[in-house]
Design an enzyme around this catalytic site. Structure first.
Site, PDB file in Angstrom:
ATOM      1  CG  ASP A   1      -1.996  -1.014   1.155  1.00  0.00           C
ATOM      2  OD1 ASP A   1      -2.427  -1.313   0.031  1.00  0.00           O
ATOM      3  OD2 ASP A   1      -2.425  -1.515   2.217  1.00  0.00           O
TER       4      ASP A   1
ATOM      5  CE1 TYR B   1       1.646  -6.644   3.727  1.00  0.00           C
ATOM      6  CE2 TYR B   1       1.201  -8.956   4.241  1.00  0.00           C
ATOM      7  CZ  TYR B   1       1.216  -7.907   3.335  1.00  0.00           C
ATOM      8  OH  TYR B   1       0.809  -8.123   2.053  1.00  0.00           O
TER       9      TYR B   1
ATOM     10  CE1 TYR C   1      -6.472  -6.080  -1.430  1.00  0.00           C
ATOM     11  CE2 TYR C   1      -7.994  -7.937  -1.414  1.00  0.00           C
ATOM     12  CZ  TYR C   1      -7.300  -6.952  -2.102  1.00  0.00           C
ATOM     13  OH  TYR C   1      -7.435  -6.853  -3.461  1.00  0.00           O
TER      14      TYR C   1
END
Ligand code: ZN
Ligand code: ZN
Length: 410
Positions: free
Chosen positions: A232, A298, A370
């Site tokens: 992102d 992440y 996501y």
């Protein structure tokens, strides 16, 4: 009709140069030029029917108009057109006027010829040989550095410089930089007051920060970044970086020192972005990298409403790990992706510690998971989610990609 009669029938169409005459038998016998074939056939027929020898005026050839006697002049044009362009291999192509193609095809079918060669093929080969002799470069049919098109009708040559590719990994240390350039939403790239007449939604992208020194080093027209997925805009890309292939369009230089280029990119990017360049690649690598189903790790900072015990959080994370997550296309990307429900998994979820404004987690997800929605639930569009399990709002307030694990060899 034997071969002598066929030659006689061909010559009745009009003045035919030796190149064009020989080309009607172009696929017979080896190690001869069409011109040699044509001369031999002409003389053989003259002896057979006992006629005086006559050399044709190649300028008045009814098929090529003498074009095939001008291959050296074409080669000289090619050499001039490629001045200043670095290349090791080339390919010649020819745009043949329809009338020429129709003329020779008419004879093929009138006389049911079995072994003719089209003019295009002779032109490409003969000009190619002459260009090789003049430049010392090699013709390459499969992956030439440059392609030169001869336009017979216009008398001009066009040079197409094929792209070069290299692979590497990039790191993004600053939030707010998109991976590739985005057109301004208001003007769609035309330039308006909102975008300060740049046509861009964001001043810089990873692609441009890497690409500008690349374009300069290669003397190229453009540089396109193909990433193994994308993070992102507000996420950093840390750890070992994200694999990418750079496609350098129309480069005037090809033998660029990648180590020096890497240094130059990193210096000019001023710590916002950095690269490690691994080596040269080709078009196939782009497909491989795009289809790559990389797992990503992440590190996120999660804000959760209300007091929460570490035990509650740990058991919620445990409940999310490894289960099938049903994700309907998130609202934030619904305008540019098809609306459907995808099944994904978070293979690892680890609690790293607490910060003043939230909890630090490390999540490893399948390609396409996501992460923000895994936490927030996206109003029930992602199930299960941390919000759903804890039964109170949770959201990601900071996100970094720390690892892109490739499933195939680079
Ligand atoms: Zn001719
Ligand atoms: Zn604009």
């Amino acid at each position: 009709m034997d071969i002598i009669e066929t030659v006689g029938a061909i010559l009745e169409y009009g003045e035919t140069c030796n190149h064009c005459l020989g080309r009607f038998f172009g696929k017979r016998s080896f190690s001869l030029t069409n011109e040699e074939r044509g001369r031999a056939l002409r003389i053989t027929r003259e002896i057979a029917v006992n006629e005086p020898h006559s050399e044709p005026e190649s300028e008045s050839c009814w098929i090529c108009g003498g074009e095939l006697s001008r291959t050296d002049a074409w080669a000289a044009k090619v050499v001039e057109a490629v001045q200043g362009i670095e290349f090791a291999t080339f390919l010649i192509g020819t745009r043949v006027p329809p009338l020429i193609a129709e003329s020779e095809e008419m004879v093929w079918s009138d006389l049911t010829l079995r072994d003719p060669e089209p003019l295009k093929a002779e032109m490409n080969r003969e000009v190619g040989k002459a260009v090789s002799a003049l430049t010392g470069k090699t013709a390459d049919l499969k992956r030439p550095d440059i392609v030169v098109i001869l336009d017979i009708a216009e008398g001009t040559v066009e040079v197409q410089v094929n792209p070069v590719f290299f692979v590497g990994r990039y790191l993004k240390y600053e939030r707010g930089i998109p991976q590739t350039h985005w057109d301004c939403r208001a003007c769609k790239g035309a330039g308006c007051e909102k975008c300060d007449f740049t046509g861009k939604q964001y001043a810089d992208s990873v692609e441009e920060l890497i690409g500008r020194p690349v374009i300069e080093a290669f003397g190229a027209e453009n540089a396109i970044l193909h990433g193994a997925g994308r993070e992102d805009i507000d996420a950093r890309m840390l750890g070992s970086g994200r694999p990418f292939v750079m496609e350098v369009e129309a480069p005037r230089r090809r033998s660029v020192d990648l180590a020096a280029l890497e240094e130059d990119i990193n210096e000019k990017a001023g710590g916002r972005v950095a690269v490690h360049l691994a080596g040269w690649a080709d078009r196939k690598t782009v497909e491989t990298i795009k289809s790559d189903k990389a797992h990503k790790k992440y590190r996120i900072l999660v804000e959760i409403e209300g007091p929460l015990s570490l035990y509650e959080l740990q058991s919620a994370l445990k409940a999310l790990k490894g289960v099938t997550i049903y994700q309907r296309t998130p609202q934030r990307v619904a305008h540019r992706r098809a609306d459907k429900v995808r099944e994904r998994h978070a293979t690892e979820i680890a609690y790293l510690g607490e910060e003043e404004d939230g909890y630090v987690l490390e999540v490893t997800g399948e390609a396409g998971l996501y992460i923000k929605e895994l936490i927030s639930g996206d109003n029930g569009r992602t199930r299960p989610s941390l919000t759903e399990i804890l039964q109170r709002p949770a959201r990601v307030s900071r996100l970094d990609v720390v690892q892109v694990e490739r499933t195939r060899e680079e």
